[in-house]
Design a protein around this motif. Structure first.
Motif, PDB file in Angstrom:
ATOM      1  N   ALA A 151       5.801   3.342  -1.222  1.00 18.32           N
ATOM      2  CA  ALA A 151       4.941   2.241  -0.789  1.00 18.32           C
ATOM      3  C   ALA A 151       5.690   1.344   0.180  1.00 18.32           C
ATOM      4  O   ALA A 151       6.925   1.376   0.277  1.00 18.32           O
ATOM      5  N   SER A 152       4.920   0.533   0.911  1.00 16.01           N
ATOM      6  CA  SER A 152       5.493  -0.439   1.849  1.00 16.01           C
ATOM      7  C   SER A 152       4.647  -1.697   1.821  1.00 16.01           C
ATOM      8  O   SER A 152       3.482  -1.668   1.393  1.00 16.01           O
TER       9      SER A 152
ATOM     10  N   HIS B  84       0.845  -1.185   0.000  1.00 17.67           N
ATOM     11  CA  HIS B  84       0.000   0.000   0.000  1.00 17.67           C
ATOM     12  C   HIS B  84       0.886   1.242   0.000  1.00 17.67           C
ATOM     13  O   HIS B  84       1.985   1.233   0.575  1.00 17.67           O
ATOM     14  N   PHE B  85       0.408   2.260  -0.644  1.00 19.36           N
ATOM     15  CA  PHE B  85       1.130   3.523  -0.702  1.00 19.36           C
ATOM     16  C   PHE B  85       0.953   4.264   0.619  1.00 19.36           C
ATOM     17  O   PHE B  85      -0.110   4.217   1.251  1.00 19.36           O
ATOM     18  N   LYS B  86       1.989   4.958   1.003  1.00 22.57           N
ATOM     19  CA  LYS B  86       1.952   5.690   2.262  1.00 22.57           C
ATOM     20  C   LYS B  86       1.017   6.887   2.196  1.00 22.57           C
ATOM     21  O   LYS B  86       0.485   7.306   3.218  1.00 22.57           O
ATOM     22  N   GLU B  87       0.816   7.416   1.025  1.00 19.08           N
ATOM     23  CA  GLU B  87      -0.130   8.514   0.842  1.00 19.08           C
ATOM     24  C   GLU B  87      -0.801   8.363  -0.514  1.00 19.08           C
ATOM     25  O   GLU B  87      -0.205   7.850  -1.464  1.00 19.08           O
TER      26      GLU B  87
END
Length: 816
Positions: free
Chosen positions: A409-410, A384-387
């Motif tokens: 992303a992480s 998922h992207f952090k923002e």
């Protein structure tokens, strides 16, 4: 032994008693007699107002019918005959025929049994009349009161009463009240009611055998008499009630009462069992993961039974519990995603209580508590992207290869990620496949249609090793840089030679492809060596160019330098061509001749004069050629050399109709030069040509075989119609003459036409509307030739119409 005085007194007493007894016996045998009127001298007067006429009391439901009630008398009876009359309700008013009066004796009688419940009293008026109907006395009011008898049973207001009593109520607690009514006189014992309980039954049967309820015999209030009302043991009671009048000794009736034992919250809910083990998947929320059970002996469906659950030991509030209204179970759900990598187990505590507080009669016990252990199940989580969206702000002039964003992303499972750009309409971006670093690939352009409000939008996608992916919107805010110099408009114009004139000014404006703050306000300037002109700032985007001195008419060139407000500033030179001219008082140039003559740049006056003369000469030559051609056509056709040449000097051109000559226009009235097709007077004896379109000499037409030869021909119409509306009559007359002409060829013979000339594109008149063609000739294109050719179209149409309308023999006599 009595002395004489005593004896005399005793005799008097005996006489008085005897007289009184006689009067009493007489009264018992006869109705009461009322002397309602008295005489005073010779006048009849009414009874004094303070005299009270007693009520006449009559028992209801009397069986002695008719019954004499009272007799009225008038002292007029000694002076003459008196007639008595009675009026009012029960006599001549509703209810009628209940009472009557003997008009001779004045005795009032009841005719029917009376019902006090319908009519408790009657007010009547009595009259004393002479035989002639004259009133002898004023009317007197008589009131009859109906005495009540106990002829109505008391009745309960409901066939069945219902009520409730809380369990464990103390003796003397009011439960409910019952009521009954009696139609008899409420002021008598006939309506004096008394209530009582006849029997008692418990629900279920034999739940309670002792008497639990009593009733107030006067008010009908039911109350508890003993203890032991437990809803878990008995749910209710059925009582049989009785009500009787005459203080309980008279008439009676019965009714039924249902009394339910209502629940109180005297039983707290208890968990069963007291511990639970549940599982939940990570990253899944809004789903049920399990239920807990409780028991409660209170009435199901009530607030005393419904449970309310409370969770504890859940600091992150990942769980929630609610009550199932049907089963009273506690439903445990996950409201926030669980993370297996962060916490694999959650130990929760659940307490339960009722919606209603416990009664003071309930046992004093603590709230029931259960333990719930929730085990988190591991699941492959997608990256998922952090923002989202990802915001980036750069200069529009950033160099290609500049890093714009990284580490976007992480993945919770720490798997290998792959990045890609799924949407990049201008192809300005590139992304590192493994690290996700976004760099500029080409220069940005603020003028791109994909840049809206200085924002360029792209889409980035990331995928983990398991195939799970996530996308994010990339919004790049482009900050304006000063890339373009301003442009000057207009680059040409005119001013007045007089510097003081209102028209001696040229307004210039500048535009810039850059946006704020790298555009307006603009600065305008001219070369210092240009001393004859001045330029002044008008506003942020416009300037005014004026001559500093009076100029000679002609063209001038002024170099203007305009700069923007960007950082750094950009500027550009622009050459402005200005034409100076003499102006009228309104500031407008008077004429262009002076400008041309005084122009220093452009076509010389001598060259312009030569061009004008040549053009005029060409126009004269063209008009002369057209005139010569028209004259040649007019005089070319001579006698005996026309298109139609006949051997006979007998010219039949007197049959030709004069129309407007097409060559001369609509106003030309010269004759239309067309010969007759053939002359029936010179019909030859040779056979008809087998080719209808072939030309033969005039007078060689065959004769008809169906009529005698050399007969005089009928008279053909010679004068054309004066009015176009008479053309039909003209044609019909010609047809009739042709049909009766024996010298005309038959209808089934070939038609002979006159010579049409060499090189004609039409082999015969059949080309106008030939029968060999299925289609008609189209002359609509003549509409595009202008109004002078409209008549040509009309003449051609009429020619075709007449050709097919009239017989071929008639064509020899008229010109179409």
């Amino acid at each position: 032994d009595l002395n004489p005085l005593s004896t005399a007194a005793l005799c008097v007493c005996v006489c008085v008693l005897s007289f009184a007894e006689h009067q009493q016996n007489e009264a018992e045998q006869n109705p009461l007699t009322l002397n309602l009127w008295r005489n005073q001298g010779k006048e009849v007067v009414r009874v004094k107002r303070d005299w009270i006429i007693p009520q006449i009391r009559v028992s209801e439901n009397s069986k002695q019918i008719p019954e004499d009630l009272v007799q009225i008398k008038s002292d007029k009876i000694f002076s003459g005959e008196v007639i008595y009359k009675l009026e009012g309700p029960g006599v001549d008013q509703e209810p009628k025929n209940l009472f009557e009066i003997d008009d001779k004796s004045g005795v009032i009688r009841s005719k029917k049994p009376l019902d006090r419940e319908k009519h408790s009293s009657f007010t009547l008026k009595a009259f004393a009349l002479s035989p002639s109907g004259e009133r002898l006395e004023n009317p007197t009011t008589i009131e009859i009161v109906v005495l009540d008898q106990n002829d109505n049973r008391p009745v309960f207001t409901q066939k069945q009463f219902s009520g409730s009593v809380p369990e464990f109520s103390v003796p003397g607690t009011p439960v409910m009240s019952v009521s009954a009514t009696d139609a008899d006189d409420p002021m008598t014992e006939n309506a004096a009611l008394s209530y009582s309980i006849i029997s008692q039954e418990s629900i279920p049967d034999n739940g309670v055998t002792k008497t639990m309820f009593g009733i107030n015999n006067q008010t009908g209030t039911i109350y508890t008499r003993d203890v032991g009302l437990d809803r878990e043991v008995v749910q209710g009671f059925k009582l049989k009630l009785q009500v009787a009048d005459m203080g309980g000794e008279g008439l009676n009736s019965e009714s039924e009462v249902i009394i339910l034992v209502s629940d109180i919250n005297n039983h707290p809910p208890q968990f069963s069992p007291a511990s639970y083990s549940l599982t939940a998947e990570e990253n899944v929320f809004g789903v049920e993961i399990g239920r807990v059970n409780v028991t409660d002996r209170d009435d199901p469906g009530t607030r005393n039974w419904e449970a309310k659950y409370t969770l504890s030991n859940d600091p992150d509030r990942n769980f929630a519990i609610r009550t199932d209204p049907d089963t009273n179970q506690g439903i445990l759900t996950v409201v926030k995603p669980l993370d297996y990598e962060a916490q694999r187990e959650h130990a929760l505590f659940v307490t339960v209580e009722n919606l209603s507080p416990l009664s003071s009669k309930a046992p004093n016990v603590p709230l029931s508590t259960a333990s719930v252990l929730v085990t988190v199940l591991n699941k492959n989580e997608g990256p998922h992207f952090k923002e989202n969206p990802i915001q980036i702000e750069v200069l529009e002039s950033v160099d290609p290869g500049t890093l714009l964003k990284g580490a976007m992303a992480s993945d919770p499972d720490h798997s290998e990620l792959r990045y890609e750009i799924s949407k990049d309409p201008e192809g300005w971006l590139e992304i590192h496949r493994n690290t996700g670093d976004i760099k500029s690939k080409r220069n940005f352009n603020m003028q791109s249609p994909h840049v809206r409000n200085n924002v360029y939008t792209a889409v980035v996608k990331v995928t983990d090793a398991g195939g799970l992916s996530d996308t994010a919107t990339l919004k790049i805010l482009l900050r304006e840089t000063n890339d373009f110099p301003p442009l000057l408009t207009p680059l040409s114009g005119s001013v007045c030679t007089d510097a003081s004139s209102t028209g001696s000014a040229l307004y210039l404006s500048a535009t810039d492809k850059d946006g704020p703050p790298h555009a307006a306000p603009f600065t305008f300037a001219i070369d210092e060596l240009t001393v004859n002109w001045t330029i002044t700032q008008f506003n942020n985007t416009h300037a005014v160019l004026r001559p500093a001195v009076e100029l000679e008419p002609g063209d001038y060139t002024v170099m203007v330098y305009v700069t923007d407000s960007g950082s750094p500033r950009l500027g550009a030179f622009a050459q402005v061509n200005v034409t100076a001219c003499h102006c009228d008082p309104y500031g407008d140039c008077k004429s262009e001749a002076g400008t041309i003559l005084g122009s220093r740049v452009g076509i010389s006056f001598l060259a312009l004069f030569i061009i004008s003369v040549c053009v005029a000469l060409l126009i004269v030559l063209f008009l002369l050629a057209v005139a010569l051609a028209a004259c040649g056509r007019r005089h070319h056709i001579k006698k005996e050399t026309g298109l139609l040449v006949g051997e006979s000097e007998d010219d039949v051109r007197d049959n030709v109709l004069n129309y407007d000559e097409q060559g001369g226009g609509e106003e030309d009235e010269n004759a239309f030069n067309i010969d007759l097709l053939w002359n029936p007077r010179d019909a030859p004896s040779n056979p008809w040509s087998s080719h209808p379109g072939s030309a033969v000499p005039r007078g060689k037409q065959p004769l008809r075989k169906d009529a005698p030869h050399n007969l005089p021909s009928p008279a053909y119409p010679r004068r054309p119609p004066a009015d176009p509306s008479d053309i039909e009559d003209y044609i019909n007359d010609g047809l009739e003459a042709a049909d009766n002409d024996p010298n005309m060829p038959p209808y089934d013979t070939a038609l002979i036409y006159d010579y049409e000339g060499d090189g004609s594109v039409a082999g015969s008149l059949s080309s106008i509307a030939s029968g060999s063609s299925d289609g008609d000739q189209d002359y609509d294109y003549l509409n595009d030739w202008g109004p002078r050719f409209q008549k040509l179209l009309l003449n051609k149409t009429c020619q075709i119409y007449f050709y097919f309308l009239i017989n071929s023999t008639f064509c020899s006599e008229i010109l179409v």
